[in-house]
Design an enzyme around this catalytic site. Structure first.
Site, PDB file in Angstrom:
ATOM      1  N   GLU A   1     -13.431  -6.504   9.147  1.00 33.21           N
ATOM      2  CA  GLU A   1     -12.123  -6.151   9.683  1.00 33.21           C
ATOM      3  C   GLU A   1     -12.150  -4.728  10.212  1.00 33.21           C
ATOM      4  O   GLU A   1     -13.034  -3.937   9.884  1.00 33.21           O
ATOM      5  CB  GLU A   1     -11.027  -6.292   8.625  1.00 33.21           C
ATOM      6  CG  GLU A   1     -11.149  -5.355   7.446  1.00 33.21           C
ATOM      7  CD  GLU A   1      -9.989  -5.495   6.471  1.00 33.21           C
ATOM      8  OE1 GLU A   1      -8.876  -5.853   6.910  1.00 33.21           O
ATOM      9  OE2 GLU A   1     -10.193  -5.240   5.277  1.00 33.21           O
TER      10      GLU A   1
ATOM     11  N   ASP B   1     -15.173  -2.303   8.492  1.00 34.81           N
ATOM     12  CA  ASP B   1     -15.824  -2.694   7.244  1.00 34.81           C
ATOM     13  C   ASP B   1     -16.800  -3.834   7.492  1.00 34.81           C
ATOM     14  O   ASP B   1     -16.482  -4.788   8.218  1.00 34.81           O
ATOM     15  CB  ASP B   1     -14.777  -3.117   6.211  1.00 34.81           C
ATOM     16  CG  ASP B   1     -13.835  -1.980   5.848  1.00 34.81           C
ATOM     17  OD1 ASP B   1     -14.256  -0.810   5.959  1.00 34.81           O
ATOM     18  OD2 ASP B   1     -12.683  -2.263   5.464  1.00 34.81           O
TER      19      ASP B   1
ATOM     20  N   SER C   1      -6.699  -3.268   3.325  1.00 29.76           N
ATOM     21  CA  SER C   1      -7.128  -2.705   2.037  1.00 29.76           C
ATOM     22  C   SER C   1      -7.472  -3.768   1.004  1.00 29.76           C
ATOM     23  O   SER C   1      -7.290  -3.560  -0.197  1.00 29.76           O
ATOM     24  CB  SER C   1      -6.061  -1.761   1.475  1.00 29.76           C
ATOM     25  OG  SER C   1      -6.038  -0.560   2.189  1.00 29.76           O
TER      26      SER C   1
ATOM     27  N   ASN D   1      -9.675  -1.337  10.559  1.00 28.92           N
ATOM     28  CA  ASN D   1      -8.465  -0.684  10.055  1.00 28.92           C
ATOM     29  C   ASN D   1      -8.027   0.391  11.049  1.00 28.92           C
ATOM     30  O   ASN D   1      -8.773   1.339  11.303  1.00 28.92           O
ATOM     31  CB  ASN D   1      -8.743  -0.038   8.699  1.00 28.92           C
ATOM     32  CG  ASN D   1      -9.222  -1.039   7.674  1.00 28.92           C
ATOM     33  OD1 ASN D   1      -8.424  -1.648   6.990  1.00 28.92           O
ATOM     34  ND2 ASN D   1     -10.531  -1.222   7.574  1.00 28.92           N
TER      35      ASN D   1
ATOM     36  N   GLU E   1       0.813  -1.216   0.000  1.00 29.78           N
ATOM     37  CA  GLU E   1       0.000   0.000   0.000  1.00 29.78           C
ATOM     38  C   GLU E   1       0.848   1.269   0.000  1.00 29.78           C
ATOM     39  O   GLU E   1       0.389   2.340   0.388  1.00 29.78           O
ATOM     40  CB  GLU E   1      -0.929  -0.012   1.221  1.00 29.78           C
ATOM     41  CG  GLU E   1      -1.856  -1.206   1.269  1.00 29.78           C
ATOM     42  CD  GLU E   1      -2.649  -1.272   2.554  1.00 29.78           C
ATOM     43  OE1 GLU E   1      -3.495  -0.393   2.769  1.00 29.78           O
ATOM     44  OE2 GLU E   1      -2.408  -2.205   3.346  1.00 29.78           O
TER      45      GLU E   1
ATOM     46  N   ARG F   1     -11.519   2.471  11.143  1.00 30.85           N
ATOM     47  CA  ARG F   1     -12.617   2.243  10.197  1.00 30.85           C
ATOM     48  C   ARG F   1     -12.968   0.769  10.205  1.00 30.85           C
ATOM     49  O   ARG F   1     -12.095  -0.084  10.041  1.00 30.85           O
ATOM     50  CB  ARG F   1     -12.222   2.675   8.785  1.00 30.85           C
ATOM     51  CG  ARG F   1     -13.422   2.830   7.843  1.00 30.85           C
ATOM     52  CD  ARG F   1     -13.014   2.971   6.396  1.00 30.85           C
ATOM     53  NE  ARG F   1     -12.590   1.681   5.854  1.00 30.85           N
ATOM     54  CZ  ARG F   1     -11.388   1.451   5.346  1.00 30.85           C
ATOM     55  NH1 ARG F   1     -10.474   2.400   5.307  1.00 30.85           N
ATOM     56  NH2 ARG F   1     -11.092   0.249   4.884  1.00 30.85           N
TER      57      ARG F   1
ATOM     58  N   GLY G   1      -7.102   5.153   5.269  1.00 28.70           N
ATOM     59  CA  GLY G   1      -6.566   6.061   4.271  1.00 28.70           C
ATOM     60  C   GLY G   1      -7.025   7.494   4.474  1.00 28.70           C
ATOM     61  O   GLY G   1      -8.099   7.758   5.016  1.00 28.70           O
TER      62      GLY G   1
ATOM     63  N   TYR H   1      -9.128   2.551  -4.628  1.00 27.89           N
ATOM     64  CA  TYR H   1      -8.223   3.664  -4.882  1.00 27.89           C
ATOM     65  C   TYR H   1      -8.173   4.111  -6.337  1.00 27.89           C
ATOM     66  O   TYR H   1      -7.261   4.842  -6.716  1.00 27.89           O
ATOM     67  CB  TYR H   1      -6.819   3.289  -4.379  1.00 27.89           C
ATOM     68  CG  TYR H   1      -6.803   2.995  -2.897  1.00 27.89           C
ATOM     69  CD1 TYR H   1      -7.102   3.991  -1.977  1.00 27.89           C
ATOM     70  CD2 TYR H   1      -6.529   1.720  -2.408  1.00 27.89           C
ATOM     71  CE1 TYR H   1      -7.112   3.733  -0.610  1.00 27.89           C
ATOM     72  CE2 TYR H   1      -6.534   1.456  -1.041  1.00 27.89           C
ATOM     73  CZ  TYR H   1      -6.820   2.464  -0.157  1.00 27.89           C
ATOM     74  OH  TYR H   1      -6.834   2.209   1.194  1.00 27.89           O
TER      75      TYR H   1
END
Length: 315
Positions: free
Chosen positions: A266, A250, A139, A268, A13, A248, A272, A209
């Protein structure tokens, strides 16, 4: 203050981290901070020491910036830094360890099992469709959905590119049909629920992205009980894991199953901060500009450091 923005590195990443870092650095300068950008290399300890910042804004994504390694280094150097600490980072990036803490706390997560990649060439670990993912990546790096046609038409073989050729061990989980949802937590508040609609059917690394590949619906159009559950589960995950600053979570939600079809996938700890990223987007929805978001994360890091100093340690 003097702020060092730590970004780049050598994970999968890297490019996303550089984009996040440049945006953060620009915001820091607009806030009046003396800002230095550090593209992390193997000399990161020396460069951080030479920079002597009041606070490090950790804009790294993936390993070693999100798994506790860099956090431990900064702890040893006595530096104040944004986002979660060593223990939280090490647990949250490991999907099995995350489940071990969150499921007993009442957060629904899909059942799965660890499998040797070599075993996939002879038998399926679960009934199809199922998902294969690395245990310690973020990600959606290396994620494959195995359908009746096998990973969107690509068979699982030694000579076919896929996570089975990159990782010795993978996590296999049942595929959850339905909607892709995400919730950002800032401080101790869940901000909103966003639905992610992709043109290619799966919110993978490219969809996350690449401009134009994913439609963000914020706030998501959901039944009130599902929206409330998403916000509550994300905040529980943030608290139980000991996340700091922002995180964050998900989710996947199958509308056909109602509330029983909602699962957290998951958490994070280093979300980002690019123009396409979800945390800045949800912050804007709540009336928080990008510069204000960066400023809040710096302020939280300094406040947390003061608490740690008084209490003798950081999670």
């Amino acid at each position: 203050m003097k702020v060092a923005v730590l970004m780049g590195g050598w994970s999968a990443e890297r490019e996303v981290s550089l984009t996040s870092g440049r945006g953060i650095a620009a915001a820091c300068r607009s806030l009046g901070h003396d800002t230095v950008e550090i593209d992390m290399g193997r000399d990161v300890a020396q460069r951080l020491t030479e920079a002597a910042p009041d606070v490090v804004f950790n804009a790294l994504h993936g390993t070693p910036g999100e798994d506790g390694t860099v956090q431990g280094l900064m702890d040893l150097l006595g530096l104040t830094y944004t986002h979660s600490g060593l223990t939280t980072s090490a647990i949250a990036i490991d999907k099995e360890l995350t489940k071990a803490l969150l499921v007993p706390a009442g957060v629904p997560m899909p059942r799965g099992k660890l499998v040797a990649s070599e075993s996939l060439f002879t038998a399926d670990p679960l009934p199809r469709p199922y998902v294969l993912k690395p245990v310690n990546e973020g990600s959606s790096v290396g994620v494959a959905i195995v359908t009746g046609e096998s990973n969107y038409g690509h068979p699982i073989r030694r000579d076919v590119p896929g996570p089975w050729t990159e990782f010795a061990t993978l996590l296999a989980e049942p595929f959850i049909a339905g909607k892709e949802l995400t919730v950002a937590v800032l401080g101790d508040e869940a901000l909103a629920v966003t639905e992610l609609q992709t043109a290619q059917g799966f919110y993978d690394y490219e969809a996350k992205y690449t401009d134009g590949l994913t439609r963000h619906i914020c706030p998501a159009e959901l039944p009130a009980e599902v929206e409330a559950a998403c916000l509550a589960h994300a905040l529980t995950a943030h608290r139980v894991l000991g996340c700091r600053g922002t995180s964050r979570s998900d989710f996947r939600w199958d509308p056909a199953q109602g509330l029983a079809g909602l699962f957290l996938l998951e958490v994070n700890t280093q979300p980002g901060m690019t123009p396409l990223s979800l945390v800045p987007e949800q912050a804007r929805y709540r009336g928080i500009s990008y510069e204000q978001l960066v400023g809040r994360l710096i302020d939280m890091a300094i406040a947390d450091a003061a608490i740690d100093k008084a209490g003798g340690g950081r999670a």
